[in-house]
Design a protein around this motif. Sequence first.
Motif, mmCIF file in Angstrom:
data_model
loop_
_atom_site.group_PDB
_atom_site.id
_atom_site.type_symbol
_atom_site.label_atom_id
_atom_site.label_comp_id
_atom_site.label_asym_id
_atom_site.label_seq_id
_atom_site.Cartn_x
_atom_site.Cartn_y
_atom_site.Cartn_z
ATOM 1 N N MET A 35 0.799 -1.237 0.000
ATOM 2 C CA MET A 35 0.000 0.000 0.000
ATOM 3 C C MET A 35 0.825 1.278 0.000
ATOM 4 O O MET A 35 0.366 2.307 -0.489
ATOM 5 C CB MET A 35 -0.916 0.034 1.244
ATOM 6 N N ALA A 36 2.021 1.212 0.582
ATOM 7 C CA ALA A 36 2.729 2.472 0.831
ATOM 8 C C ALA A 36 4.232 2.294 1.029
ATOM 9 O O ALA A 36 4.726 1.176 1.187
ATOM 10 C CB ALA A 36 2.139 3.132 2.080
ATOM 11 N N VAL A 37 4.924 3.430 1.013
ATOM 12 C CA VAL A 37 6.328 3.495 1.424
ATOM 13 C C VAL A 37 6.379 4.447 2.609
ATOM 14 O O VAL A 37 5.911 5.585 2.530
ATOM 15 C CB VAL A 37 7.238 4.013 0.283
ATOM 16 N N ILE A 38 6.909 3.946 3.728
ATOM 17 C CA ILE A 38 6.912 4.703 4.978
ATOM 18 C C ILE A 38 8.327 4.766 5.530
ATOM 19 O O ILE A 38 9.026 3.743 5.595
ATOM 20 C CB ILE A 38 5.971 4.036 6.009
ATOM 21 N N GLU A 39 8.748 5.960 5.911
ATOM 22 C CA GLU A 39 10.078 6.137 6.486
ATOM 23 C C GLU A 39 9.969 6.221 8.001
ATOM 24 O O GLU A 39 9.048 6.845 8.530
ATOM 25 C CB GLU A 39 10.704 7.414 5.921
ATOM 26 N N VAL A 40 10.910 5.557 8.683
ATOM 27 C CA VAL A 40 10.958 5.642 10.145
ATOM 28 C C VAL A 40 11.937 6.760 10.491
ATOM 29 O O VAL A 40 13.108 6.703 10.119
ATOM 30 C CB VAL A 40 11.440 4.317 10.776
ATOM 31 N N THR A 41 11.440 7.801 11.169
ATOM 32 C CA THR A 41 12.301 8.931 11.535
ATOM 33 C C THR A 41 12.259 9.135 13.041
ATOM 34 O O THR A 41 11.495 8.474 13.747
ATOM 35 C CB THR A 41 11.811 10.235 10.861
ATOM 36 N N ASP A 42 13.078 10.058 13.524
ATOM 37 C CA ASP A 42 13.082 10.371 14.957
ATOM 38 C C ASP A 42 11.734 10.907 15.415
ATOM 39 O O ASP A 42 11.373 10.819 16.583
ATOM 40 C CB ASP A 42 14.172 11.406 15.269
ATOM 41 N N LEU A 43 10.982 11.481 14.485
ATOM 42 C CA LEU A 43 9.678 12.050 14.820
ATOM 43 C C LEU A 43 8.558 11.018 14.706
ATOM 44 O O LEU A 43 7.403 11.314 14.978
ATOM 45 C CB LEU A 43 9.372 13.216 13.876
#
Length: 217
Positions: free
Chosen positions: A178-186
């Motif tokens: 479904m998606a591309v999701i980035e894991v960030t500090d926020l």
Amino acid sequence: MGMGVSVREEIAKRAAEEIKDGMIVNLGIGIPTLVANYIPSDINVMFHAENGVLGTGPAPNKGEEDANLCNAGGIPMTVVPGASYFDSTYAFGIIRRGLLDITILGAFEVSEKGDLANWIVPGKIVSGMGGAVDLAQKAKKVIVLMNHTDKHGNPKIVTECTLPLTAEKCVNLIITDMAVIEVTDLGLVLKEVKDPYTVEDVIHATGAKLHVTESVK
């Protein structure tokens, strides 16, 4: 929702875009294995297998398998020019030294902090954790390829993992059907939404808070 071949291939194809020339990359079992099929011919990449090969190539044609050549999942493989063989201790040395640019893994769950649960579902038979713990902790970039939800429609991206962890705070990028999701500090940032889904669909199918920026593709 079952995964059609095309969906798996789509996920693998998108993951291949993250691989740049000259990288050393480890591909996990499952969808990640397919990534090798989508590397453009002008990109030189050395695939690493924890059973002791650097420079694995595509799957052999039927009847051309070499009984001595298989990947960490026991699947027949080929090697590319410049490949090298070594024992598994050395293979893990390469991982633990942090020499892998990217590892691409499957997962049962990923938390909003980037915790990874991918090696055991309690009560199920399991072949062992393999190299997953070391790969997840030590690779410069960890990319997870998986279905957005499990076969019952429950989110696999969650606030806290309920399954035993492979490693904490290790995942950098999640690519799903479904998606591309980035894991960030926020927290989790939604980068891309796949057709035919909408941003709302992705938010609804995700069990953790998603930050949606203006630049969602």
